[in-house]
Design an enzyme around this catalytic site. Structure first.
Site, PDB file in Angstrom:
ATOM      1  N   ASN A   9     -18.245  39.858 -37.792  1.00 40.70           N
ATOM      2  CA  ASN A   9     -18.053  39.830 -39.242  1.00 40.70           C
ATOM      3  C   ASN A   9     -19.065  38.828 -39.790  1.00 40.70           C
ATOM      4  O   ASN A   9     -18.877  37.627 -39.644  1.00 40.70           O
ATOM      5  CB  ASN A   9     -16.608  39.399 -39.550  1.00 40.70           C
ATOM      6  N   TRP A  10     -20.104  39.348 -40.403  1.00 40.53           N
ATOM      7  CA  TRP A  10     -21.179  38.454 -40.871  1.00 40.53           C
ATOM      8  C   TRP A  10     -20.815  37.728 -42.159  1.00 40.53           C
ATOM      9  O   TRP A  10     -21.573  36.892 -42.638  1.00 40.53           O
ATOM     10  CB  TRP A  10     -22.486  39.244 -41.036  1.00 40.53           C
ATOM     11  N   LYS A  11     -19.685  38.082 -42.742  1.00 35.06           N
ATOM     12  CA  LYS A  11     -19.213  37.447 -43.980  1.00 35.06           C
ATOM     13  C   LYS A  11     -20.333  37.417 -45.030  1.00 35.06           C
ATOM     14  O   LYS A  11     -21.145  38.331 -45.081  1.00 35.06           O
ATOM     15  CB  LYS A  11     -18.638  36.056 -43.672  1.00 35.06           C
ATOM     16  N   HIS A  94      -8.646  40.551 -44.578  1.00 38.70           N
ATOM     17  CA  HIS A  94      -9.147  39.303 -43.982  1.00 38.70           C
ATOM     18  C   HIS A  94      -8.512  38.119 -44.713  1.00 38.70           C
ATOM     19  O   HIS A  94      -8.270  38.187 -45.927  1.00 38.70           O
ATOM     20  CB  HIS A  94     -10.674  39.251 -44.090  1.00 38.70           C
ATOM     21  N   GLU A  96      -9.705  35.479 -45.787  1.00 43.86           N
ATOM     22  CA  GLU A  96     -10.476  35.000 -46.936  1.00 43.86           C
ATOM     23  C   GLU A  96     -10.216  35.888 -48.149  1.00 43.86           C
ATOM     24  O   GLU A  96     -10.232  35.413 -49.293  1.00 43.86           O
ATOM     25  CB  GLU A  96     -11.972  34.928 -46.562  1.00 43.86           C
ATOM     26  N   GLU A 166      -5.956  36.770 -36.627  1.00 46.98           N
ATOM     27  CA  GLU A 166      -6.830  35.636 -36.928  1.00 46.98           C
ATOM     28  C   GLU A 166      -6.001  34.522 -37.559  1.00 46.98           C
ATOM     29  O   GLU A 166      -5.742  34.546 -38.776  1.00 46.98           O
ATOM     30  CB  GLU A 166      -7.929  36.059 -37.909  1.00 46.98           C
ATOM     31  N   GLY A 172     -13.386  29.410 -38.606  1.00 41.81           N
ATOM     32  CA  GLY A 172     -14.493  28.572 -39.056  1.00 41.81           C
ATOM     33  C   GLY A 172     -14.245  27.090 -38.903  1.00 41.81           C
ATOM     34  O   GLY A 172     -14.953  26.262 -39.477  1.00 41.81           O
ATOM     35  N   SER A 212     -12.942  31.052 -34.402  1.00 39.50           N
ATOM     36  CA  SER A 212     -13.749  30.132 -33.583  1.00 39.50           C
ATOM     37  C   SER A 212     -13.972  30.615 -32.152  1.00 39.50           C
ATOM     38  O   SER A 212     -14.019  29.801 -31.218  1.00 39.50           O
ATOM     39  CB  SER A 212     -13.142  28.724 -33.611  1.00 39.50           C
ATOM     40  N   GLY A 233     -16.830  35.513 -36.299  1.00 36.41           N
ATOM     41  CA  GLY A 233     -17.490  35.128 -37.546  1.00 36.41           C
ATOM     42  C   GLY A 233     -18.784  34.377 -37.258  1.00 36.41           C
ATOM     43  O   GLY A 233     -19.824  34.973 -36.978  1.00 36.41           O
ATOM     44  N   GLY A 234     -18.714  33.055 -37.293  1.00 35.56           N
ATOM     45  CA  GLY A 234     -19.909  32.209 -37.154  1.00 35.56           C
ATOM     46  C   GLY A 234     -20.781  32.573 -35.959  1.00 35.56           C
ATOM     47  O   GLY A 234     -22.014  32.622 -36.069  1.00 35.56           O
TER      48      GLY A 234
HETATM   49  P1  13P Z   1     -15.116  32.279 -37.085  1.00 33.00           P
HETATM   50  O1  13P Z   1     -15.467  32.975 -35.785  1.00 33.00           O
HETATM   51  O2  13P Z   1     -16.310  31.735 -37.811  1.00 33.00           O
HETATM   52  O3  13P Z   1     -14.022  31.275 -36.902  1.00 33.00           O
HETATM   53  O4  13P Z   1     -14.531  33.412 -38.058  1.00 33.00           O
HETATM   54  C1  13P Z   1     -13.571  34.287 -37.581  1.00 33.00           C
HETATM   55  C2  13P Z   1     -13.365  35.334 -38.596  1.00 33.00           C
HETATM   56  O5  13P Z   1     -12.851  35.074 -39.670  1.00 33.00           O
HETATM   57  C3  13P Z   1     -13.833  36.686 -38.293  1.00 33.00           C
HETATM   58  O6  13P Z   1     -13.380  37.605 -39.217  1.00 33.00           O
END
Ligand code: 13P
Length: 250
Positions: A9-11, A94, A96, A166, A172, A212, A233-234
């Site tokens: 997920n590149w957000k 998600h 967020e 998640e 993050g 993470s 994510g990251g």
């Molecule tokens: P991180 O891997 O940056 O913690 O993010 C996870 C995430 O929200 C994937 O959708």
């Protein structure tokens, strides 16, 4: 046997030109992978990345979509637009979206049903906040999100659905759930699917862990019996970070 499913997920990262380079690198370096793979760039990068991943073993995902097909919804993106670009899956619910943009379980359920009606796969995200965890409510929260998110989704349509657990406090933050804590919730989520549908549905459904995940913790997390993949994510933003995760079982 559930096939491992690793998704990036590149957000809200990467311009279209940057996304093109990253996608091309991943296509090239993951061409021999037998895992199920997906990248979810932002809307503005979808057309570019679609060209790059076309014909590869990497699926194209979006990070959200509107609750309705089309119309007067300024700023929203329609399932029809996603389909036309070659998008195959969509991340819905998600944390967020839930916590920053106020998406409710009812809205997420509308999106889930609309995506499935158009033949898109869904990555349905669920997870508790730190306060909910500390109050001993993690399982209840996840169960409610599953029950509401999957309301009126037929068992036959679960083949379109992946659940992504998640925990909000792990996203993050560099704080990962311990493999055992994650496993406990994954097992509870699978039991919830058994309650809502059947044991067969529960055995088949893919449940990803997200929060993470990195090259150092991926093997132990994926080694848990009810963890079938990762939503990253990251660590999905560079080949150096993502490849060891995508290849965790190589
Ligand atoms: P991180 O891997 O940056 O913690 O993010 C996870 C995430 O929200 C994937 O959708």
């Amino acid at each position: 046997m559930r096939k491992p499913f690793i998704a990036g997920n590149w957000k809200m990262n990467k311009t279209p030109s940057e996304a093109k380079v990253l996608a091309a690198d991943l296509v090239n370096q993951l061409k021999d992978s037998t895992n199920k793979l997906l990248v979810a760039p932002s809307f503005t990068c979808l057309a570019t990345v679609a060209e790059v991943v076309k014909g590869s073993n990497i699926m194209l995902g979006a990070q959200n979509m509107a609750t309705v097909e089309q119309g007067a919804h300024t700023g929203e993106t329609s399932v029809l637009m996603l389909k036309d670009l070659g998008v195959e899956a969509v991340i819905l619910g998600h944390s967020e979206r839930r916590h920053i943009y106020g998406e409710t379980d009812a809205m997420i359920n509308q999106k889930v049903k609309l995506a499935i009606a158009h033949g898109l796969e869904v990555l349905l995200c669920v997870g508790e906040t730190i306060d909910e965890r500390e109050a001993g409510k993690a399982v209840d929260v996840v169960n409610t999100q599953l029950e509401e998110g999957l309301k009126d989704v037929a068992e036959a349509d679960l083949k379109f659905v992946t659940i992504a657990y998640e925990p909000v406090w792990a996203i993050g933050t560099g704080k990962t759930a311990t493999p055992q804590d994650a496993q406990d919730i994954h097992l509870a989520a699978r039991s919830k699917v058994a309650d809502l549908y059947s044991k067969d549905a529960a055995d088949k459904i893919c449940i990803q862990y997200g929060g993470s995940v990195n090259a150092s913790n991926v093997k132990e997390l994926m080694g848990q019996p009810d963890i079938d993949g990762g939503l990253i994510g990251g660590a999905s933003l560079t080949p150096d970070a993502f490849l060891p995760i995508a290849n965790f079982n190589k």
